[in-house]
Design a protein around this motif. Structure first.
Motif, PDB file in Angstrom:
ATOM      1  N   VAL A   1       5.846 -12.385   1.008  1.00 29.86           N
ATOM      2  CA  VAL A   1       4.758 -12.441   0.033  1.00 29.86           C
ATOM      3  C   VAL A   1       4.673 -11.105  -0.694  1.00 29.86           C
ATOM      4  N   THR A   2       4.592 -11.144  -2.018  1.00 32.99           N
ATOM      5  CA  THR A   2       4.475  -9.927  -2.806  1.00 32.99           C
ATOM      6  C   THR A   2       3.787 -10.232  -4.126  1.00 32.99           C
ATOM      7  N   HIS A   3       3.189  -9.194  -4.720  1.00 30.23           N
ATOM      8  CA  HIS A   3       2.655  -9.292  -6.075  1.00 30.23           C
ATOM      9  C   HIS A   3       3.626  -8.693  -7.093  1.00 30.23           C
ATOM     10  N   SER A   4       4.715  -8.104  -6.609  1.00 33.66           N
ATOM     11  CA  SER A   4       5.661  -7.418  -7.485  1.00 33.66           C
ATOM     12  C   SER A   4       6.828  -8.330  -7.838  1.00 33.66           C
ATOM     13  N   VAL A   5       7.002  -8.605  -9.118  1.00 36.46           N
ATOM     14  CA  VAL A   5       8.122  -9.435  -9.567  1.00 36.46           C
ATOM     15  C   VAL A   5       9.444  -8.747  -9.247  1.00 36.46           C
ATOM     16  N   ALA A   6       9.538  -7.443  -9.527  1.00 40.39           N
ATOM     17  CA  ALA A   6      10.792  -6.729  -9.271  1.00 40.39           C
ATOM     18  C   ALA A   6      11.148  -6.749  -7.791  1.00 40.39           C
ATOM     19  N   GLU A   7      10.155  -6.562  -6.920  1.00 36.33           N
ATOM     20  CA  GLU A   7      10.408  -6.607  -5.482  1.00 36.33           C
ATOM     21  C   GLU A   7      10.873  -7.990  -5.062  1.00 36.33           C
ATOM     22  N   ALA A   8      10.235  -9.023  -5.595  1.00 41.39           N
ATOM     23  CA  ALA A   8      10.613 -10.397  -5.252  1.00 41.39           C
ATOM     24  C   ALA A   8      12.056 -10.676  -5.630  1.00 41.39           C
ATOM     25  N   VAL A   9      12.452 -10.285  -6.822  1.00 44.06           N
ATOM     26  CA  VAL A   9      13.824 -10.556  -7.272  1.00 44.06           C
ATOM     27  C   VAL A   9      14.825  -9.745  -6.458  1.00 44.06           C
ATOM     28  N   TYR A  10      14.513  -8.468  -6.198  1.00 42.72           N
ATOM     29  CA  TYR A  10      15.444  -7.623  -5.451  1.00 42.72           C
ATOM     30  C   TYR A  10      15.673  -8.140  -4.038  1.00 42.72           C
ATOM     31  N   MET A  11      14.631  -8.627  -3.386  1.00 43.96           N
ATOM     32  CA  MET A  11      14.716  -9.003  -1.981  1.00 43.96           C
ATOM     33  C   MET A  11      15.318 -10.384  -1.753  1.00 43.96           C
TER      34      MET A  11
ATOM     35  N   ALA B   1       0.808  -1.219   0.000  1.00 44.84           N
ATOM     36  CA  ALA B   1       0.000   0.000   0.000  1.00 44.84           C
ATOM     37  C   ALA B   1       0.844   1.273   0.000  1.00 44.84           C
ATOM     38  N   LEU B   2       2.160   1.137  -0.075  1.00 47.65           N
ATOM     39  CA  LEU B   2       3.043   2.296   0.020  1.00 47.65           C
ATOM     40  C   LEU B   2       3.429   2.815  -1.353  1.00 47.65           C
ATOM     41  N   ASP B   3       3.824   4.095  -1.420  1.00 51.45           N
ATOM     42  CA  ASP B   3       4.298   4.647  -2.686  1.00 51.45           C
ATOM     43  C   ASP B   3       5.611   3.985  -3.075  1.00 51.45           C
ATOM     44  N   GLU B   4       5.969   4.086  -4.347  1.00 47.12           N
ATOM     45  CA  GLU B   4       7.090   3.325  -4.893  1.00 47.12           C
ATOM     46  C   GLU B   4       8.420   3.697  -4.236  1.00 47.12           C
ATOM     47  N   ILE B   5       8.646   4.979  -3.964  1.00 47.04           N
ATOM     48  CA  ILE B   5       9.920   5.387  -3.371  1.00 47.04           C
ATOM     49  C   ILE B   5      10.039   4.837  -1.954  1.00 47.04           C
ATOM     50  N   THR B   6       8.979   4.979  -1.156  1.00 42.98           N
ATOM     51  CA  THR B   6       9.006   4.437   0.206  1.00 42.98           C
ATOM     52  C   THR B   6       9.165   2.932   0.178  1.00 42.98           C
ATOM     53  N   ARG B   7       8.490   2.293  -0.749  1.00 40.30           N
ATOM     54  CA  ARG B   7       8.573   0.837  -0.870  1.00 40.30           C
ATOM     55  C   ARG B   7      10.008   0.392  -1.150  1.00 40.30           C
ATOM     56  N   GLN B   8      10.685   1.069  -2.070  1.00 40.21           N
ATOM     57  CA  GLN B   8      12.050   0.684  -2.397  1.00 40.21           C
ATOM     58  C   GLN B   8      12.990   0.926  -1.218  1.00 40.21           C
ATOM     59  N   ARG B   9      12.775   2.011  -0.479  1.00 39.94           N
ATOM     60  CA  ARG B   9      13.610   2.262   0.705  1.00 39.94           C
ATOM     61  C   ARG B   9      13.430   1.152   1.736  1.00 39.94           C
ATOM     62  N   LEU B  10      12.184   0.736   1.947  1.00 36.37           N
ATOM     63  CA  LEU B  10      11.945  -0.331   2.922  1.00 36.37           C
ATOM     64  C   LEU B  10      12.457  -1.673   2.417  1.00 36.37           C
ATOM     65  N   ASN B  11      12.387  -1.909   1.110  1.00 30.48           N
ATOM     66  CA  ASN B  11      13.027  -3.100   0.547  1.00 30.48           C
ATOM     67  C   ASN B  11      14.502  -3.143   0.940  1.00 30.48           C
ATOM     68  N   GLN B  12      15.161  -1.999   0.767  1.00 34.04           N
ATOM     69  CA  GLN B  12      16.594  -1.919   1.063  1.00 34.04           C
ATOM     70  C   GLN B  12      16.858  -2.113   2.553  1.00 34.04           C
ATOM     71  N   GLU B  13      16.018  -1.522   3.391  1.00 31.07           N
ATOM     72  CA  GLU B  13      16.246  -1.614   4.828  1.00 31.07           C
ATOM     73  C   GLU B  13      16.001  -3.023   5.358  1.00 31.07           C
ATOM     74  N   VAL B  14      14.973  -3.695   4.858  1.00 27.68           N
ATOM     75  CA  VAL B  14      14.752  -5.085   5.271  1.00 27.68           C
ATOM     76  C   VAL B  14      15.902  -5.962   4.796  1.00 27.68           C
ATOM     77  N   SER B  15      16.423  -5.691   3.599  1.00 26.29           N
ATOM     78  CA  SER B  15      17.576  -6.448   3.118  1.00 26.29           C
ATOM     79  C   SER B  15      18.781  -6.249   4.031  1.00 26.29           C
ATOM     80  N   GLN B  16      18.960  -5.030   4.544  1.00 24.74           N
ATOM     81  CA  GLN B  16      20.063  -4.776   5.461  1.00 24.74           C
ATOM     82  C   GLN B  16      19.878  -5.546   6.770  1.00 24.74           C
TER      83      GLN B  16
END
Length: 272
Positions: free
Chosen positions: A206-216, A179-194
């Motif tokens: 769980v995600t519906h985003s292919v790009a998010e799944a691959v990045y994480m 439910a988050l905007d794309e910029i916030t989503r990418q920042r949180l992707n990075q922070e969870v990865s850290q």
């Protein structure tokens, strides 16, 4: 933790962060021939098999209603399978829901302290653990704020901090950033990865985003439509830490294309 800074490979090595999954580690989660039929007759899952080890971050993708969130609920013990087995090898489990699920009348600090409070920890112990977790998710300075005073991304950080106080060995994420905007989503992707690099927990996302799944992920599992079953498992052999710019590389694109192709193949198979 800065919301924009990436950890370099050299920094990661100096800090001793995990870069690849230890294949020899015993699984934290094993599902064997798992099926689930709800009381209303809905056949949600059929013969699902996969395992997740410490140091692995596995994303689940698939059509809406295919049972992705249901698999997390089975792993957490919120549901029981009607066939097969779900084996969780740790009692230290973190669960992040689609919503932040914070208590509106409690401050960030009080919300993050809640698991330790419920477990009977003394005030000094739970305060120290909560402050450490708040620092790790980049919310230092917001300890006294109520949820209504925070952005959606900040509320989700507080939810993650609350789970971190449990020191989870198995971390389950039920589409927390959808439910988050794309910029916030990418920042949180990075922070969870850290966080994953620091703690080497076993993660299921769980995600519906292919790009998010691959990045994480270290691996992406593609599910068919209902009843959900594993259509494909696609490894993601990209070293951690991952800069956000990796999304624009040819190698990333090839993996994302493979995941998308598996998704379309699963949809055709389900329709047939």
């Amino acid at each position: 933790m800065s919301t924009s800074a990436a950890i370099s490979s050299a920094d990661a090595e100096r800090a001793g962060y995990t870069k690849t999954a230890p294949a020899e580690a015993a699984p934290s989660l094993v599902l064997e021939r798992v099926g689930l039929t709800f009381g209303n007759g809905t056949h949600a899952l059929r013969d699902v098999d996969f395992a997740v080890r410490p140091g692995e971050f596995v994303s689940l993708v698939g059509p809406s209603g295919c049972g992705k969130s249901t698999l997390l609920r089975l792993a957490a013990g919120f549901e029981r399978p009607t066939s097969g087995t779900v084996d969780v090898a740790t009692g230290r489990l973190g669960y992040i829901f689609q919503e932040a699920t914070l208590l509106a009348w409690r401050s960030v600090l009080a919300n993050v302290e809640l698991p330790a409070e419920l477990a009977g920890a003394d005030r000094r112990t739970r305060r120290a653990g909560a402050l450490d977790a708040i620092e790790r998710v980049g919310l230092a300075g917001f300890e006294k704020h109520k949820p209504a005073q925070l952005s959606g991304g900040m509320r989700m950080r507080a939810s993650i901090a609350r789970a971190l106080t449990l020191r989870p060995e198995l971390f389950l994420f039920d589409e927390p950033f959808g439910a988050l905007d794309e910029i916030t989503r990418q920042r949180l992707n990075q922070e969870v990865s850290q966080l994953f690099l620091r703690d080497s927990f076993a993660g299921v996302f769980v995600t519906h985003s292919v790009a998010e799944a691959v990045y994480m992920s270290t691996r992406v599992i593609v599910l068919t439509g209902r009843p959900g079953r594993v259509a494909a498992e696609i490894p993601v052999p990209l070293e951690f830490p991952r800069d956000p710019g990796i999304r624009f590389t040819a190698e990333f694109g090839e993996i994302a294309t493979a995941v998308s192709a598996a998704l379309h193949g699963a949809e055709r198979e389900t329709a047939a």
